[in-house]
Design a protein around this motif. Structure first.
Motif, short mmCIF file in Angstrom:
data_model
loop_
_atom_site.label_atom_id
_atom_site.label_comp_id
_atom_site.label_asym_id
_atom_site.label_seq_id
_atom_site.Cartn_x
_atom_site.Cartn_y
_atom_site.Cartn_z
N PRO A 96 0.79 -1.23 0.00
CA PRO A 96 0.00 0.00 0.00
C PRO A 96 0.82 1.28 0.00
O PRO A 96 0.37 2.32 -0.48
CB PRO A 96 -0.83 -0.11 1.29
CG PRO A 96 -0.11 -1.10 2.15
CD PRO A 96 0.56 -2.05 1.20
N HIS A 97 2.05 1.21 0.55
CA HIS A 97 2.89 2.40 0.62
C HIS A 97 3.80 2.55 -0.59
O HIS A 97 4.61 3.47 -0.64
CB HIS A 97 3.73 2.36 1.90
CG HIS A 97 4.58 1.12 2.03
ND1 HIS A 97 4.03 -0.13 2.23
CD2 HIS A 97 5.93 0.94 1.97
CE1 HIS A 97 5.01 -1.03 2.29
NE2 HIS A 97 6.16 -0.41 2.14
N TYR A 98 3.68 1.64 -1.57
CA TYR A 98 4.43 1.74 -2.82
C TYR A 98 3.51 2.28 -3.91
O TYR A 98 2.33 1.91 -3.99
CB TYR A 98 4.92 0.36 -3.27
CG TYR A 98 6.16 -0.16 -2.60
CD1 TYR A 98 6.71 0.45 -1.48
CD2 TYR A 98 6.80 -1.30 -3.10
CE1 TYR A 98 7.85 -0.06 -0.87
CE2 TYR A 98 7.94 -1.81 -2.50
CZ TYR A 98 8.46 -1.19 -1.38
OH TYR A 98 9.58 -1.69 -0.79
N VAL A 104 5.03 -2.55 -9.45
CA VAL A 104 5.24 -3.32 -10.67
C VAL A 104 6.72 -3.60 -10.89
O VAL A 104 7.10 -4.67 -11.36
CB VAL A 104 4.62 -2.59 -11.89
CG1 VAL A 104 4.94 -3.33 -13.19
CG2 VAL A 104 3.11 -2.48 -11.72
N GLY A 105 7.57 -2.64 -10.54
CA GLY A 105 9.01 -2.79 -10.79
C GLY A 105 9.76 -3.54 -9.71
O GLY A 105 10.99 -3.67 -9.79
N LEU A 106 9.05 -4.11 -8.73
CA LEU A 106 9.72 -4.71 -7.58
C LEU A 106 10.64 -5.86 -7.95
O LEU A 106 11.81 -5.90 -7.56
CB LEU A 106 8.67 -5.18 -6.56
CG LEU A 106 9.21 -5.79 -5.27
CD1 LEU A 106 10.04 -4.78 -4.50
CD2 LEU A 106 8.07 -6.31 -4.41
N ARG A 139 0.26 6.68 -8.98
CA ARG A 139 -0.86 6.42 -8.08
C ARG A 139 -0.49 5.33 -7.07
O ARG A 139 0.43 4.55 -7.29
CB ARG A 139 -2.11 6.01 -8.86
CG ARG A 139 -2.72 7.14 -9.67
CD ARG A 139 -4.08 6.77 -10.20
NE ARG A 139 -4.60 7.82 -11.06
CZ ARG A 139 -5.76 7.76 -11.69
NH1 ARG A 139 -6.54 6.69 -11.55
NH2 ARG A 139 -6.17 8.75 -12.46
N TYR A 140 -1.26 5.30 -5.98
CA TYR A 140 -1.08 4.29 -4.94
C TYR A 140 -2.30 3.36 -4.94
O TYR A 140 -3.38 3.73 -5.43
CB TYR A 140 -0.89 4.97 -3.58
CG TYR A 140 0.47 5.60 -3.45
CD1 TYR A 140 1.50 4.94 -2.78
CD2 TYR A 140 0.76 6.84 -4.03
CE1 TYR A 140 2.77 5.49 -2.68
CE2 TYR A 140 2.02 7.40 -3.94
CZ TYR A 140 3.02 6.71 -3.27
OH TYR A 140 4.28 7.26 -3.19
N GLN A 148 -8.63 -2.09 -11.45
CA GLN A 148 -7.32 -1.50 -11.70
C GLN A 148 -6.25 -2.14 -10.83
O GLN A 148 -5.14 -2.41 -11.30
CB GLN A 148 -7.38 0.02 -11.46
CG GLN A 148 -8.17 0.77 -12.52
CD GLN A 148 -8.52 2.19 -12.12
OE1 GLN A 148 -8.38 2.57 -10.95
NE2 GLN A 148 -8.99 2.98 -13.06
N ARG A 149 -6.58 -2.40 -9.56
CA ARG A 149 -5.60 -3.08 -8.70
C ARG A 149 -5.27 -4.46 -9.25
O ARG A 149 -4.12 -4.91 -9.20
CB ARG A 149 -6.14 -3.18 -7.26
CG ARG A 149 -6.11 -1.88 -6.51
CD ARG A 149 -6.30 -2.08 -5.01
NE ARG A 149 -7.61 -2.62 -4.70
CZ ARG A 149 -8.70 -1.90 -4.49
NH1 ARG A 149 -8.65 -0.58 -4.58
NH2 ARG A 149 -9.84 -2.48 -4.19
#
Length: 257
Positions: A96-98, A104-106, A139-140, A148-149
């Protein structure tokens, strides 16, 4: 003579038991072919998610062997294995804090990709799942709709371009319109990407729409593996019960017109 399809994932007499001895999966032998969408269909508690988690070694078999790309999951480094296997789940699991970009880039970041390559890939996969990078990158998760999530979760699973994708009821929590929309988009996406997909569902319509083959599970056992056409025409009583329930729901819709 038709060439044999290449096996991407194989279960060889696999069972899984809890510590107290209760068996969740019993003597499963199965080959999943490269490039197919393999549906695991059944009620809650039938062993679908257990089967899925054995593929990326979130669970380890109590007996037998699971092989991914011809190598036992127990011989894989679990981190390397999980980065070869994308994972999309119903509740998405976004941090949630990303931001969307960071979520996506994790995996590319953990893989040590250069920033420029990671940023380019994030934009590419967001476009693949129908989200404009210009609109969504910053966006978060709390600023996104459920659909969308779910798209962001799929983009994250695809970001490092894994050859195998595991999907655990990824559209199950969505409203009916969003669900149909995402099913259709995923079908089109798969035609472009050709991933090996193992997809858990309890929805017969979803299995018939998306699956190359459908494995029906009950009480930790594999009852049958069939193409959608074979599944619809099966005279096996347990398979037929699913088809009849699916047909009945469609008759209700037709009668209500």
């Amino acid at each position: 003579m038709t060439a044999q399809p290449e096996i991407a994932i194989e279960f060889d007499h696999v069972s899984y038991r809890l510590a107290e001895g209760r068996e969740l999966l019993s003597d499963l032998s199965l080959a999943i072919y490269r490039g197919e969408i393999f549906m695991l269909l059944g009620r809650s508690g039938s062993g679908k998610t257990t089967t899925l988690k054995l593929i990326n070694r979130l669970l380890e078999p109590s007996s037998g062997e699971v092989r991914v790309e011809a190598k036992s999951t127990m011989a894989w480094d679990p981190i390397r294995l999980r980065r070869r296997v994308g994972y999309a789940i119903q509740e998405v699991g976004l941090f949630p804090h990303y931001s969307v970009a960071k979520n996506v880039g994790l995996i590319p970041m953990l893989e040590g990709w250069p920033r420029e390559r990671t940023d380019g890939r994030v934009g590419e996969v967001l476009n693949l799942v129908g989200l404009s990078p210009e609109t969504f990158l910053k966006r978060y998760p709390h600023q996104l709709s459920g659909g969308q999530r779910q798209r962001v979760g799929l983009a994250r699973a695809l970001a490092a371009d894994p050859p195998i994708l595991l999907m655990d009821e990824p559209f199950g929590a969505l409203d009916p319109l969003s669900r149909v929309e995402l099913q259709t988009e995923f079908q089109q996406l798969q035609q472009r990407l050709g991933k090996t997909v193992v997809f858990v569902t309890h929805d017969v319509g979803e299995a018939l729409l998306l699956g190359s083959r459908i494995a029906l599970m009950e009480n930790g056992r594999m009852l049958s593996v069939q193409t959608p056409k074979e599944f619809l025409n099966s005279q096996d009583p347990k398979t037929k019960a699913y088809v009849d329930a699916f047909s009945a729901s469609h008759r209700v819709l037709e009668d209500g017109r």
